[in-house]
Design an enzyme around this catalytic site. Structure first.
Site, PDB file in Angstrom:
ATOM      1  N   GLU A   1     -14.092  -0.606   6.299  1.00 23.82           N
ATOM      2  CA  GLU A   1     -14.098   0.706   5.651  1.00 23.82           C
ATOM      3  C   GLU A   1     -15.426   0.876   4.907  1.00 23.82           C
ATOM      4  O   GLU A   1     -15.934  -0.083   4.338  1.00 23.82           O
ATOM      5  CB  GLU A   1     -12.915   0.744   4.674  1.00 23.82           C
ATOM      6  CG  GLU A   1     -12.615   2.085   4.083  1.00 23.82           C
ATOM      7  CD  GLU A   1     -11.306   2.085   3.306  1.00 23.82           C
ATOM      8  OE1 GLU A   1     -10.240   1.819   3.909  1.00 23.82           O
ATOM      9  OE2 GLU A   1     -11.354   2.325   2.093  1.00 23.82           O
TER      10      GLU A   1
ATOM     11  N   TYR B   1      -0.781  13.249   6.233  1.00 23.13           N
ATOM     12  CA  TYR B   1      -0.414  12.248   7.236  1.00 23.13           C
ATOM     13  C   TYR B   1       1.091  12.325   7.492  1.00 23.13           C
ATOM     14  O   TYR B   1       1.880  12.526   6.566  1.00 23.13           O
ATOM     15  CB  TYR B   1      -0.716  10.824   6.739  1.00 23.13           C
ATOM     16  CG  TYR B   1      -2.159  10.364   6.824  1.00 23.13           C
ATOM     17  CD1 TYR B   1      -3.140  11.087   7.485  1.00 23.13           C
ATOM     18  CD2 TYR B   1      -2.525   9.144   6.237  1.00 23.13           C
ATOM     19  CE1 TYR B   1      -4.452  10.619   7.544  1.00 23.13           C
ATOM     20  CE2 TYR B   1      -3.834   8.672   6.296  1.00 23.13           C
ATOM     21  CZ  TYR B   1      -4.797   9.419   6.948  1.00 23.13           C
ATOM     22  OH  TYR B   1      -6.075   8.949   6.994  1.00 23.13           O
TER      23      TYR B   1
ATOM     24  N   ARG C   1       1.380   6.792  -6.948  1.00 25.28           N
ATOM     25  CA  ARG C   1       0.253   7.704  -7.165  1.00 25.28           C
ATOM     26  C   ARG C   1       0.670   9.147  -6.891  1.00 25.28           C
ATOM     27  O   ARG C   1       0.359  10.068  -7.663  1.00 25.28           O
ATOM     28  CB  ARG C   1      -0.905   7.299  -6.245  1.00 25.28           C
ATOM     29  CG  ARG C   1      -2.081   8.263  -6.284  1.00 25.28           C
ATOM     30  CD  ARG C   1      -3.270   7.756  -5.481  1.00 25.28           C
ATOM     31  NE  ARG C   1      -2.988   7.530  -4.062  1.00 25.28           N
ATOM     32  CZ  ARG C   1      -3.908   7.126  -3.182  1.00 25.28           C
ATOM     33  NH1 ARG C   1      -5.146   6.870  -3.573  1.00 25.28           N
ATOM     34  NH2 ARG C   1      -3.581   6.953  -1.909  1.00 25.28           N
TER      35      ARG C   1
ATOM     36  N   ARG D   1     -11.307  13.449   1.203  1.00 27.24           N
ATOM     37  CA  ARG D   1     -12.299  12.656   1.945  1.00 27.24           C
ATOM     38  C   ARG D   1     -13.591  12.500   1.165  1.00 27.24           C
ATOM     39  O   ARG D   1     -14.336  11.548   1.377  1.00 27.24           O
ATOM     40  CB  ARG D   1     -12.571  13.305   3.302  1.00 27.24           C
ATOM     41  CG  ARG D   1     -11.354  13.391   4.203  1.00 27.24           C
ATOM     42  CD  ARG D   1     -10.748  12.026   4.487  1.00 27.24           C
ATOM     43  NE  ARG D   1      -9.568  12.103   5.368  1.00 27.24           N
ATOM     44  CZ  ARG D   1      -8.837  11.066   5.697  1.00 27.24           C
ATOM     45  NH1 ARG D   1      -9.119   9.857   5.224  1.00 27.24           N
ATOM     46  NH2 ARG D   1      -7.791  11.209   6.490  1.00 27.24           N
TER      47      ARG D   1
ATOM     48  N   TYR E   1       0.833  -1.213   0.000  1.00 25.19           N
ATOM     49  CA  TYR E   1       0.000   0.000   0.000  1.00 25.19           C
ATOM     50  C   TYR E   1       0.867   1.263   0.000  1.00 25.19           C
ATOM     51  O   TYR E   1       0.575   2.237  -0.698  1.00 25.19           O
ATOM     52  CB  TYR E   1      -0.951   0.006   1.196  1.00 25.19           C
ATOM     53  CG  TYR E   1      -1.698   1.316   1.327  1.00 25.19           C
ATOM     54  CD1 TYR E   1      -2.606   1.723   0.357  1.00 25.19           C
ATOM     55  CD2 TYR E   1      -1.454   2.182   2.409  1.00 25.19           C
ATOM     56  CE1 TYR E   1      -3.270   2.938   0.454  1.00 25.19           C
ATOM     57  CE2 TYR E   1      -2.125   3.388   2.521  1.00 25.19           C
ATOM     58  CZ  TYR E   1      -3.030   3.763   1.540  1.00 25.19           C
ATOM     59  OH  TYR E   1      -3.681   4.963   1.632  1.00 25.19           O
TER      60      TYR E   1
HETATM   61  C1  3EB Z   1      -7.605   6.383   5.617  1.00 18.13           C
HETATM   62  O1  3EB Z   1      -8.486   7.191   5.918  1.00 18.13           O
HETATM   63  C2  3EB Z   1      -8.043   4.974   5.394  1.00 18.13           C
HETATM   64  O2  3EB Z   1      -5.169   5.541  -0.247  1.00 18.13           O
HETATM   65  O3  3EB Z   1      -6.781   5.947  -1.645  1.00 18.13           O
HETATM   66  C3  3EB Z   1      -9.223   5.287   2.649  1.00 18.13           C
HETATM   67  C4  3EB Z   1      -9.597   5.742   1.385  1.00 18.13           C
HETATM   68  C5  3EB Z   1      -7.899   4.920   2.871  1.00 18.13           C
HETATM   69  C6  3EB Z   1      -8.657   5.855   0.348  1.00 18.13           C
HETATM   70  C7  3EB Z   1      -6.371   5.663  -0.509  1.00 18.13           C
HETATM   71  C8  3EB Z   1      -6.981   5.041   1.825  1.00 18.13           C
HETATM   72  C9  3EB Z   1      -7.355   5.499   0.584  1.00 18.13           C
HETATM   73  O4  3EB Z   1      -6.409   6.697   5.543  1.00 18.13           O
HETATM   74  C10 3EB Z   1      -7.470   4.376   4.184  1.00 18.13           C
END
Ligand code: 3EB
Length: 356
Positions: free
Chosen positions: A346, A226, A173, A239, A166
Site C-alpha cells: 500500500e 464497499y 470507527r 481517497r 480490521y
Molecule cells: C482500500 O482501498 C485499501 O480503513 O482506513 C486503505 C486506506 C485501506 C485506508 C482504512 C483502508 C483504509 O480499501 C485499504
C-alpha cells in the site's frame, strides 16, 4: 456532543501567527529527516514542531521533546531510515487531553493517541472510544475538520468469532463518525489502516480549522460504499483530502492499494499490485490537480510511504518506485500488514501541488 471533562486547552499560538505568517506558508508541512537530526535541534526550532513520527528507531532524547512523539513499532526496509517531522511556520502550543497528546498553531492540530490493548475489550469498542475522544477534542479545541488519520492495529488480519480485527476496527470507527453526524461523501478524512507489532491501537491525526475537499478515485468504488462482503460496516475514509491554505495546495493521499472497483487485482503478484497501485495514485492526483500534477515530475514536494507485507518485495518496490517517481521524491519503506489478506502493499503520501 459533550465536552470532555478536565479539558485543558491553551492556544497561545494564535497571537504568534499574526506576526509570523506568510501567504506562501502552509500552516503544516512534512519533512522526512534522519532521526539523528532531532538531536541537533535548538529549542527555537523545537518550538515550531507539531509532532514527530518515527519507525522503531527514534533517539532516546526524543522522549524529552516538548512536542508529541509517536514511535511506531515497524521495521524500516531501506538503509535510509527517515522519520516524519511535522512542522509549523510559527511556534505551536501543546496540550494533553484524555490520553491524546497534541500540538496546535491556530490553523491545524496534530495529535497522537495510544490506546493500550485490553483483553476484555473488543477491538470495535476500543476503536469507538479512541475515535470519540478524538472527535471530542477537535470539536472543543475548534479544529473541527479531520484532514488525515493514520491507524496502526495489532494483528490486523486475525479473525475472532467470524470477524477480522480490521473489520471490527471499521465497525467502531463507523459508529463514532455516524454519531457525530458525519456526511460520508463530504466529511471523511483521508486515512491509512496498517497492521504493526503493537499491543494496542496507535493513531495519529491532523485536524484543521477550515475544511478540506474530499477526493474520491473514479477507478474505485468509494470505500464507504464497499459491499457487505468486506465487513458489516464499510471503511470510513476518503481517497484523499485536498487542503488549500496559506496560498498552498496540499494533497493528503490515503493508503492506496491494488483495488479496482471494490476488488483486489493481482493477488499474489507484487509487481502487478505495484503497477496498479501507482495508477491509482496518479488517478487521485489527477482528480485533485485537474490532471496537472504528474508523479514523475513532483520532486521533493512529493513524500510517500510504502508498506510491504513481505520484506522479499523490497528490492522490486524500490526499483519500480525509482522508475516511476522523480529522483528527489523521498520515500519511506516499511514492513507492515495490509488490511486485506490478499493485498501485498500500500502507498500513501503527502504532496504539495504546484499552484495552478
Ligand atoms: C482500500 O482501498 C485499501 O480503513 O482506513 C486503505 C486506506 C485501506 C485506508 C482504512 C483502508 C483504509 O480499501 C485499504
Amino acid at each position: 456532543m459533550n465536552a470532555p471533562a478536565r479539558m485543558r486547552y491553551f492556544d497561545a499560538s494564535l497571537g504568534a501567527r499574526k506576526s509570523r505568517s506568510s501567504v506562501f506558508d502552509a500552516p503544516v508541512y512534512l519533512s522526512l529527516l534522519p532521526a539523528e537530526t532531532l538531536d541537533g535541534m535548538t529549542s527555537t526550532e523545537q518550538a515550531t514542531v507539531l509532532g514527530v513520527v518515527g519507525f522503531g528507531d527514534l533517539p532516546e532524547s526524543a522522549g524529552d521533546a516538548p512536542y508529541p512523539v509517536l514511535t511506531l513499532p515497524m521495521s524500516h526496509l531501506d538503509d535510509q531510515k527517515l522519520c516524519e517531522v511535522w512542522q509549523s511556520p510559527w511556534p505551536v502550543s501543546h496540550g494533553e487531553n484524555q490520553g491524546i497528546r497534541y500540538a496546535c498553531n491556530g490553523e491545524v492540530l496534530f495529535g497522537v493517541l495510544y490506546l493500550r490493548g485490553n483483553e476484555r475489550e473488543a477491538v470495535e469498542t476500543g476503536t469507538y472510544r479512541a475515535y470519540r475522544r478524538i472527535l471530542d477534542l477537535i470539536h472543543v479545541a475548534g479544529y473541527k475538520h479531520l484532514v488525515r488519520m493514520w491507524n496502526y492495529l495489532p494483528r490486523i488480519n486475525d479473525e475472532y468469532l467470524g470477524l477480522e480485527n480490521y473489520q471490527r476496527f471499521c465497525l467502531g470507527r463507523h459508529q463514532a463518525f455516524a454519531e457525530a453526524d458525519y456526511l460520508f461523501d463530504r466529511d471523511l478524512p483521508a486515512a491509512s489502516a496498517i497492521g504493526a507489532g503493537t499491543d494496542g491501537l496507535l493513531i495519529y491525526f491532523i485536524a484543521a480549522r477550515v475544511p478540506g475537499r474530499q477526493i474520491e478515485n473514479p477507478r474505485q468504488v468509494s470505500a464507504y460504499r464497499y459491499p457487505l462482503r468486506y465487513g458489516p460496516r464499510s471503511p470510513s475514509f476518503s481517497r484523499a483530502t485536498l487542503m488549500e491554505f496559506g496560498g498552498v495546495r496540499q494533497l493528503y493521499l490515503s493508503g492506496t492499494a491494488s483495488i479496482v472497483g471494490h476488488e483486489t487485482l493481482h493477488p499474489e503478484d507484487a509487481a502487478g499490485q505495484l503497477v496498479e497501485t501507482l495508477i491509482n495514485v496518479q488517478t487521485v492526483l489527477d482528480e485533485a490537480s485537474h490532471a496537472r500534477a504528474r508523479l514523475d515530475e513532483l520532486g521533493p514536494d512529493c513524500t510517500l510511504k510504502i508498506y510491504l507485507r513481505h520484506r522479499k518485495h523490497f528490492s522490486l518496490a524500490k526499483k519500480t518506485l525509482a522508475e516511476t517517481l522523480h529522483p528527489l521524491s523521498p520515500v519511506i519503506f516499511l514492513q507492515g500488514d495490509i488490511c486485506r489478506r490478499d493485498l501485498l502493499l500500500e502507498i500513501e503520501g503527502v504532496i504539495r501541488l504546484p499552484c495552478s
